[in-house]
Motif scaffolding. Structure first.
Motif, PDB file in Angstrom:
ATOM      1  N   ILE A 180     -34.137  -5.298 -11.180  1.00  0.00           N
ATOM      2  CA  ILE A 180     -32.799  -5.308 -11.759  1.00  0.00           C
ATOM      3  C   ILE A 180     -32.197  -3.939 -11.452  1.00  0.00           C
ATOM      4  O   ILE A 180     -32.818  -2.910 -11.711  1.00  0.00           O
ATOM      5  CB  ILE A 180     -32.852  -5.570 -13.275  1.00  0.00           C
ATOM      6  CG1 ILE A 180     -33.349  -6.996 -13.525  1.00  0.00           C
ATOM      7  CG2 ILE A 180     -31.489  -5.332 -13.921  1.00  0.00           C
ATOM      8  CD1 ILE A 180     -33.600  -7.324 -14.982  1.00  0.00           C
ATOM      9  N   ILE A 181     -30.979  -3.958 -10.877  1.00  0.00           N
ATOM     10  CA  ILE A 181     -30.344  -2.718 -10.459  1.00  0.00           C
ATOM     11  C   ILE A 181     -29.000  -2.602 -11.179  1.00  0.00           C
ATOM     12  O   ILE A 181     -28.081  -3.381 -10.940  1.00  0.00           O
ATOM     13  CB  ILE A 181     -30.146  -2.683  -8.928  1.00  0.00           C
ATOM     14  CG1 ILE A 181     -31.454  -3.049  -8.205  1.00  0.00           C
ATOM     15  CG2 ILE A 181     -29.647  -1.303  -8.485  1.00  0.00           C
ATOM     16  CD1 ILE A 181     -31.303  -3.332  -6.737  1.00  0.00           C
ATOM     17  N   LYS A 182     -28.906  -1.618 -12.054  1.00  0.00           N
ATOM     18  CA  LYS A 182     -27.688  -1.388 -12.819  1.00  0.00           C
ATOM     19  C   LYS A 182     -26.659  -0.654 -11.952  1.00  0.00           C
ATOM     20  O   LYS A 182     -27.009  -0.075 -10.916  1.00  0.00           O
ATOM     21  CB  LYS A 182     -28.007  -0.561 -14.067  1.00  0.00           C
ATOM     22  CG  LYS A 182     -28.896  -1.292 -15.046  1.00  0.00           C
ATOM     23  CD  LYS A 182     -29.216  -0.426 -16.247  1.00  0.00           C
ATOM     24  CE  LYS A 182     -30.138  -1.191 -17.194  1.00  0.00           C
ATOM     25  NZ  LYS A 182     -30.553  -0.378 -18.331  1.00  0.00           N
ATOM     26  N   PRO A 183     -25.380  -0.650 -12.381  1.00  0.00           N
ATOM     27  CA  PRO A 183     -24.364   0.082 -11.623  1.00  0.00           C
ATOM     28  C   PRO A 183     -24.770   1.540 -11.391  1.00  0.00           C
ATOM     29  O   PRO A 183     -25.331   2.189 -12.278  1.00  0.00           O
ATOM     30  CB  PRO A 183     -23.124  -0.014 -12.516  1.00  0.00           C
ATOM     31  CG  PRO A 183     -23.325  -1.287 -13.286  1.00  0.00           C
ATOM     32  CD  PRO A 183     -24.810  -1.358 -13.534  1.00  0.00           C
ATOM     33  N   ASN A 184     -24.533   2.005 -10.177  1.00  0.00           N
ATOM     34  CA  ASN A 184     -24.843   3.371  -9.737  1.00  0.00           C
ATOM     35  C   ASN A 184     -26.334   3.676  -9.681  1.00  0.00           C
ATOM     36  O   ASN A 184     -26.711   4.828  -9.474  1.00  0.00           O
ATOM     37  CB  ASN A 184     -24.118   4.413 -10.592  1.00  0.00           C
ATOM     38  CG  ASN A 184     -22.621   4.278 -10.473  1.00  0.00           C
ATOM     39  OD1 ASN A 184     -22.094   4.193  -9.364  1.00  0.00           O
ATOM     40  ND2 ASN A 184     -21.938   4.197 -11.596  1.00  0.00           N
ATOM     41  N   GLU A 185     -27.193   2.681  -9.847  1.00  0.00           N
ATOM     42  CA  GLU A 185     -28.631   2.888  -9.680  1.00  0.00           C
ATOM     43  C   GLU A 185     -29.049   2.476  -8.274  1.00  0.00           C
ATOM     44  O   GLU A 185     -28.340   1.753  -7.581  1.00  0.00           O
ATOM     45  CB  GLU A 185     -29.428   2.110 -10.722  1.00  0.00           C
ATOM     46  CG  GLU A 185     -29.348   2.709 -12.109  1.00  0.00           C
ATOM     47  CD  GLU A 185     -30.304   2.051 -13.096  1.00  0.00           C
ATOM     48  OE1 GLU A 185     -30.441   2.616 -14.181  1.00  0.00           O
ATOM     49  OE2 GLU A 185     -30.900   0.997 -12.784  1.00  0.00           O
TER      50      GLU A 185
ATOM     51  N   MET B 173     -29.143 -12.162  -4.348  1.00  0.00           N
ATOM     52  CA  MET B 173     -28.935 -11.381  -5.556  1.00  0.00           C
ATOM     53  C   MET B 173     -28.225 -12.266  -6.580  1.00  0.00           C
ATOM     54  O   MET B 173     -27.584 -13.248  -6.215  1.00  0.00           O
ATOM     55  CB  MET B 173     -28.036 -10.163  -5.266  1.00  0.00           C
ATOM     56  CG  MET B 173     -28.438  -9.335  -4.068  1.00  0.00           C
ATOM     57  SD  MET B 173     -29.880  -8.313  -4.329  1.00  0.00           S
ATOM     58  CE  MET B 173     -29.230  -7.006  -5.305  1.00  0.00           C
ATOM     59  N   ILE B 174     -28.337 -11.884  -7.840  1.00  0.00           N
ATOM     60  CA  ILE B 174     -27.583 -12.563  -8.886  1.00  0.00           C
ATOM     61  C   ILE B 174     -26.880 -11.501  -9.729  1.00  0.00           C
ATOM     62  O   ILE B 174     -27.470 -10.478 -10.079  1.00  0.00           O
ATOM     63  CB  ILE B 174     -28.468 -13.485  -9.759  1.00  0.00           C
ATOM     64  CG1 ILE B 174     -27.611 -14.297 -10.722  1.00  0.00           C
ATOM     65  CG2 ILE B 174     -29.537 -12.695 -10.487  1.00  0.00           C
ATOM     66  CD1 ILE B 174     -28.353 -15.446 -11.398  1.00  0.00           C
ATOM     67  N   ASN B 175     -25.608 -11.756  -9.984  1.00  0.00           N
ATOM     68  CA  ASN B 175     -24.832 -10.923 -10.890  1.00  0.00           C
ATOM     69  C   ASN B 175     -25.227 -11.365 -12.292  1.00  0.00           C
ATOM     70  O   ASN B 175     -25.018 -12.510 -12.673  1.00  0.00           O
ATOM     71  CB  ASN B 175     -23.335 -11.141 -10.628  1.00  0.00           C
ATOM     72  CG  ASN B 175     -22.446 -10.367 -11.562  1.00  0.00           C
ATOM     73  OD1 ASN B 175     -22.737 -10.212 -12.749  1.00  0.00           O
ATOM     74  ND2 ASN B 175     -21.332  -9.886 -11.026  1.00  0.00           N
ATOM     75  N   LEU B 176     -25.832 -10.480 -13.069  1.00  0.00           N
ATOM     76  CA  LEU B 176     -26.366 -10.870 -14.369  1.00  0.00           C
ATOM     77  C   LEU B 176     -25.287 -11.062 -15.433  1.00  0.00           C
ATOM     78  O   LEU B 176     -25.562 -11.630 -16.492  1.00  0.00           O
ATOM     79  CB  LEU B 176     -27.405  -9.852 -14.842  1.00  0.00           C
ATOM     80  CG  LEU B 176     -28.677  -9.807 -13.992  1.00  0.00           C
ATOM     81  CD1 LEU B 176     -29.629  -8.736 -14.501  1.00  0.00           C
ATOM     82  CD2 LEU B 176     -29.363 -11.162 -13.950  1.00  0.00           C
ATOM     83  N   LYS B 177     -24.058 -10.646 -15.148  1.00  0.00           N
ATOM     84  CA  LYS B 177     -22.971 -10.854 -16.108  1.00  0.00           C
ATOM     85  C   LYS B 177     -22.429 -12.275 -16.035  1.00  0.00           C
ATOM     86  O   LYS B 177     -22.245 -12.931 -17.053  1.00  0.00           O
ATOM     87  CB  LYS B 177     -21.836  -9.855 -15.868  1.00  0.00           C
ATOM     88  CG  LYS B 177     -20.713  -9.988 -16.876  1.00  0.00           C
ATOM     89  CD  LYS B 177     -19.668  -8.917 -16.687  1.00  0.00           C
ATOM     90  CE  LYS B 177     -18.590  -9.052 -17.755  1.00  0.00           C
ATOM     91  NZ  LYS B 177     -17.548  -8.021 -17.576  1.00  0.00           N
ATOM     92  N   ASN B 178     -22.207 -12.768 -14.807  1.00  0.00           N
ATOM     93  CA  ASN B 178     -21.619 -14.109 -14.656  1.00  0.00           C
ATOM     94  C   ASN B 178     -22.580 -15.132 -14.043  1.00  0.00           C
ATOM     95  O   ASN B 178     -22.198 -16.265 -13.793  1.00  0.00           O
ATOM     96  CB  ASN B 178     -20.323 -14.038 -13.846  1.00  0.00           C
ATOM     97  CG  ASN B 178     -20.545 -13.522 -12.436  1.00  0.00           C
ATOM     98  OD1 ASN B 178     -21.663 -13.530 -11.913  1.00  0.00           O
ATOM     99  ND2 ASN B 178     -19.471 -13.056 -11.812  1.00  0.00           N
ATOM    100  N   ASN B 179     -23.824 -14.725 -13.779  1.00  0.00           N
ATOM    101  CA  ASN B 179     -24.865 -15.587 -13.200  1.00  0.00           C
ATOM    102  C   ASN B 179     -24.498 -16.179 -11.843  1.00  0.00           C
ATOM    103  O   ASN B 179     -25.035 -17.218 -11.451  1.00  0.00           O
ATOM    104  CB  ASN B 179     -25.262 -16.716 -14.166  1.00  0.00           C
ATOM    105  CG  ASN B 179     -26.073 -16.187 -15.325  1.00  0.00           C
ATOM    106  OD1 ASN B 179     -26.864 -15.256 -15.165  1.00  0.00           O
ATOM    107  ND2 ASN B 179     -25.866 -16.757 -16.498  1.00  0.00           N
TER     108      ASN B 179
END
Length: 128
Positions: free
Chosen positions: A75-80, A103-109
């Motif tokens: 899991i890669i957070k913003p700016n990581e 990849m999957i955007n974990l906010k909107n799946n």
């Protein structure tokens, strides 16, 4: 260094030639590749799968597909940034790889593919 950005995900690749190894009686050229995945987007993402196409000038094109990378689904957070190293073994001294990460955007799946640029696998030249 080779780089490509897809939907704010920057993938950078560096390669190193490691020399000759033998698998059974067959000589192979060993390469390492170092991948950096930087999340320049504003959303947290997770790497789910990898897809590789490997070109070896003396062999057939090989396709590789699998879950995560090096046994992980980071899991890669913003700016990581997530970094890993892997290897490739070719029969010839010249080849290349390209691919993508699911990849999957974990906010909107929503799933998307982050492209990995084509990178060269070339031995160190020998001069005499």
């Amino acid at each position: 260094m080779f780089q490509q950005i897809t939907k704010g995900i920057k993938v950078s690749v560096k390669t190193v030639y490691n020399g000759i190894i033998y698998r059974g009686y067959v000589q192979h050229y060993a390469f390492s590749y170092f991948i950096s995945i930087k999340n320049n987007s504003k959303e947290t993402v997770q790497l789910l799968e990898r897809f590789w196409t490997i070109y070896d000038s003396l062999n057939e094109i090989e396709s590789v597909h699998g879950e995560g990378v090096v046994g992980q689904t980071p899991i890669i957070k913003p700016n990581e940034e997530y970094n890993y190293r892997s290897n490739c073994f070719l029969i010839s001294s010249v080849g290349s790889m390209k691919g993508s990460y699911k990849m999957i955007n974990l906010k909107n799946n929503k799933e998307f593919l982050a492209e990995v640029p084509t990178f060269q696998l070339i031995t160190t030249p020998t001069l005499n």
